[in-house]
Design an enzyme around this catalytic site. Sequence first.
Site, PDB file in Angstrom:
ATOM      1  N   ASP A   1      -6.063   0.471   0.333  1.00 27.72           N
ATOM      2  CA  ASP A   1      -5.772   0.553   1.773  1.00 27.72           C
ATOM      3  C   ASP A   1      -4.678  -0.161   2.080  1.00 27.72           C
ATOM      4  O   ASP A   1      -4.667  -0.804   2.921  1.00 27.72           O
ATOM      5  CB  ASP A   1      -6.717   0.485   2.580  1.00 27.72           C
ATOM      6  CG  ASP A   1      -7.272  -0.695   2.845  1.00 27.72           C
ATOM      7  OD1 ASP A   1      -7.228  -1.598   1.988  1.00 27.72           O
ATOM      8  OD2 ASP A   1      -7.951  -1.193   4.013  1.00 27.72           O
TER       9      ASP A   1
ATOM     10  N   HIS B   1      -7.739 -12.433  -0.218  1.00 28.91           N
ATOM     11  CA  HIS B   1      -8.958 -11.468  -0.440  1.00 28.91           C
ATOM     12  C   HIS B   1      -8.463 -10.557  -1.548  1.00 28.91           C
ATOM     13  O   HIS B   1      -9.125 -10.704  -2.671  1.00 28.91           O
ATOM     14  CB  HIS B   1      -8.939 -10.426   0.748  1.00 28.91           C
ATOM     15  CG  HIS B   1      -9.227 -11.377   2.002  1.00 28.91           C
ATOM     16  ND1 HIS B   1     -10.496 -12.074   1.952  1.00 28.91           N
ATOM     17  CD2 HIS B   1      -8.778 -11.382   3.264  1.00 28.91           C
ATOM     18  CE1 HIS B   1     -10.679 -12.563   3.314  1.00 28.91           C
ATOM     19  NE2 HIS B   1      -9.604 -12.384   4.112  1.00 28.91           N
TER      20      HIS B   1
END
Length: 318
Positions: free
Chosen positions: A12, A243
């Site tokens: 995303d 992340h």
Amino acid sequence: TVTPQQIIIDTDPGIDDAMAIFYALASPELDVIGLTTVFGNAHTTTCTQNALRLLEIAGRPDIPVAEGAHRPLAMDYRGPADFVHGIDGQGNLDLPAPETSAIAQDAAHFIVERVMAAPGRITLCPIGPLTNIALALLLEPRLADNLAGIVLMGGNAFGGGNASPAAEANILNDPDAADIVFGAHCPIVMAGLDVTEATFITGEQLERIGTVDNPRARHAAAILPFYREFNQREAGRDGIYVHDSTVISYLLAPQHYRSVQMPIRVDCGHGVGRGKTWPAIDRHRRGAWERRPDVTILTEVDAPAVVALELGRLGLSR
Ligand code: BDR
Ligand code: CA
């Protein structure tokens, strides 16, 4: 020479997604056979445009992009994380439209087709909400048996969340999908906040990315300031948590991580704990955790080693 590991990145994009995609593309050990897109940091259509642009920037417009789900399985989309990634997902850069387009096939069908055509070869690398992966598992019950595995960024096994006190953002964006994925019988590695918030790129290191003269580093240097400011407000430290790139670092250098094996259930209720990933030690492997497969939960990381590896691949020599 070793055959590169075939991966599909479900994403995303997202500023840290862009970093992870560039990192994978710069790693000869990995063969990125496709990107699949999902809502999360931005709407799915925006994420698809970004995925196409990132491949163009990296000089790999040949890699197919398959657009995925536009909403979670059983809730409304919570909306863009514009305060983290910009309304366009790429730091409000107002990028030109990509010249390429997504393929006609949707993400779940693309995943099923590619995996079933290469049994045991492909590793799925989800770095967004797990909707497409859950849909693919539901579409083809033999999918898990035919995967090399899943290495995902999401969740928080032994600490708090980042999107709520209980939950990490990717999981909170579709807890039902995440609970399906953690129930899949194939090797699953969970790179959650337990290790991603222990991996930090400092502001000084980020500035040095701006000195590297290649298109990937130039784009990274353009989008990173937005993310750096968010992190500064959130973490009170100058730099960024790593992340999504953790998935790539783990694939390249698993020796830099420690892990435990436990089954995971996701809180799919609508109370304050929604989206929390709950591991179970053996004594508690009952009830909702019974017969659930073990997940390799990353718990510790040699952060300087993996940061050096990533920055090296992005073109920084030290
Ligand atoms: C995850 O949430 C998104 O904002 C990031 O891209 C990453 O995948 C971190 O919690
Ligand atoms: Ca992401």
